[in-house]
Enzyme design. Sequence first.
Site, short mmCIF file in Angstrom:
data_model
loop_
_atom_site.label_atom_id
_atom_site.label_comp_id
_atom_site.label_asym_id
_atom_site.label_seq_id
_atom_site.Cartn_x
_atom_site.Cartn_y
_atom_site.Cartn_z
N GLN A 162 0.70 -1.19 0.16
CA GLN A 162 0.00 0.04 -0.12
C GLN A 162 0.89 1.19 -0.09
O GLN A 162 0.58 2.26 -0.56
CB GLN A 162 -0.87 -0.03 1.41
CG GLN A 162 -2.09 1.13 1.45
CD GLN A 162 -3.13 0.77 2.32
OE1 GLN A 162 -4.07 0.17 1.91
NE2 GLN A 162 -2.86 1.35 3.50
N GLU A 204 -2.69 9.64 -0.96
CA GLU A 204 -1.88 10.51 0.28
C GLU A 204 -0.61 11.28 -0.55
O GLU A 204 0.38 11.61 0.00
CB GLU A 204 -1.15 9.45 1.16
CG GLU A 204 -2.54 8.80 1.78
CD GLU A 204 -1.77 7.59 2.91
OE1 GLU A 204 -0.57 7.32 2.98
OE2 GLU A 204 -2.61 7.12 3.48
N GLU A 282 5.22 -2.24 8.04
CA GLU A 282 3.85 -2.05 8.75
C GLU A 282 2.91 -3.22 8.23
O GLU A 282 2.78 -3.38 7.14
CB GLU A 282 3.36 -0.46 8.65
CG GLU A 282 2.22 -0.39 9.25
CD GLU A 282 1.71 1.21 8.75
OE1 GLU A 282 0.31 1.45 8.71
OE2 GLU A 282 2.51 2.05 8.47
N LYS A 334 -3.00 6.04 15.45
CA LYS A 334 -3.87 6.89 14.66
C LYS A 334 -5.18 7.12 15.79
O LYS A 334 -6.05 6.24 16.22
CB LYS A 334 -4.50 5.81 13.65
CG LYS A 334 -3.59 5.80 12.44
CD LYS A 334 -4.20 4.64 11.80
CE LYS A 334 -3.10 4.57 10.07
NZ LYS A 334 -3.74 3.37 9.37
N ARG A 363 -4.54 9.86 8.36
CA ARG A 363 -5.22 8.73 7.52
C ARG A 363 -5.42 9.08 5.99
O ARG A 363 -5.15 10.35 5.79
CB ARG A 363 -6.77 8.51 8.03
CG ARG A 363 -6.98 8.10 9.69
CD ARG A 363 -6.24 6.97 9.87
NE ARG A 363 -6.61 5.75 9.26
CZ ARG A 363 -7.49 4.63 9.85
NH1 ARG A 363 -7.66 4.95 10.92
NH2 ARG A 363 -7.83 3.73 9.23
#
EC number: 4.2.1.11
Length: 425
Positions: A162, A204, A282, A334, A363
Amino acid sequence: MAEIMHVFAREIMDSRGNPTVEAEVFLDDGSHGVAGVPSGASTGVHEAHELRDGGDRYLGKGVLKAVENVNEEIGDELAGLEADDQRLIDAAMIKLDGTENKSRLGANAILGVSMAVAKAAADSAGLPLFRYIGGPNAHVLPVPMMNIINGGAHADSGVDVQEFMIAPIGFDSFSEALRAGAEVYHALKKVINEKGLSTGLGDEGGFAPSVESTRAALDLIVEAIKKAGFEPGKDIALALDVASSEFFKDGKYHFEGGEHTAEEMANVYAELVDEYPIVSIEDPLQEDDWDGYVALTAQIGDKVQIVGDDFFVTNPARLKEGIAKKAANSILVKVNQIGTLTETFDAVDMAHRAGYTSMMSHRSGETEDTTIADLAVALNCGQIKTGAPARSDRVAKYNQLLRIEQLLGDAAVYAGRSAFPRFQG
């Protein structure tokens, strides 16, 4: 301390064009705070519940119910409470909600108020938010984990991982690290262009070129680091957010055209860590694969940061279990995964006491709110993940950290390489 006089919420837009909650808190001394709530694309099943309206409006993503809950219930509950008692205020909202995952009032309603209260209290105290929360010892600027190639659920690039991030570790200040990251970002655009690939952006701000594999994406970044005049591993390291729950189906990891077990995925990561200067991975495994995380941590956890995002969901209870089992060695933070600042503080404190590192995070659906920049410094996280140096919703956080560094002056310390004690590159 000043008391809460009025709490108000409204529906605003996030960076993906979806509604989200903005809360305002007014105190009886005239102080006030405002906070916007972020929203994720790849969300863990154990996250606190984000309340959406359903129906046709905004394709079901409206948040008028959450706004109503702030204006009609939470505001009345908090009126008259002292704004500096964050723990009491958050506990009152949790009790009012009455569910384990904040599903009645909505974590998006509760979090907006929780953050706005802290900002109002800081305003009343005449302190910047990072100083109000972190006290006199808050002085460490985090390493910006800059997501410069987007894949997975954040883009249509075809690559399974991702996020491909750079970590500028070899610099003496946050401002210099940010400069280096931006220069690599621009160099990457040139590298991608030269190869005839798309320079379209993901959620992002990172590029989303169509690449055939994880290694192909990493090779692009290594080339860009060198093109920008930096040394991979010394000046700038690499990091991955695999978000593996997104491609876990029927007990297998459907990764790069094959079906893999947790053990096979662990071997994939071990090879990548040996081949590239990777400091952090992650969510390498599915969010409930406890045995897999334990085995992976034992296999490569001594030389790379293994971060739990969907795995821990900023939840102290899940983190406690992970620490006991020696599963992962770092937590992604988060605020909207757990829904209050107090619970966020508790998770970070627990992680640090156990020798786990922490990474403050945005996020994929963000607003111009910069709370997480202050939190990264206040909680001594040493790392922050808030996207590429592009798109105002991402850059707002970096700009706030520049302001904090300037405000701290000679007292400011950049975490740099010390943020990754396991990295031997």
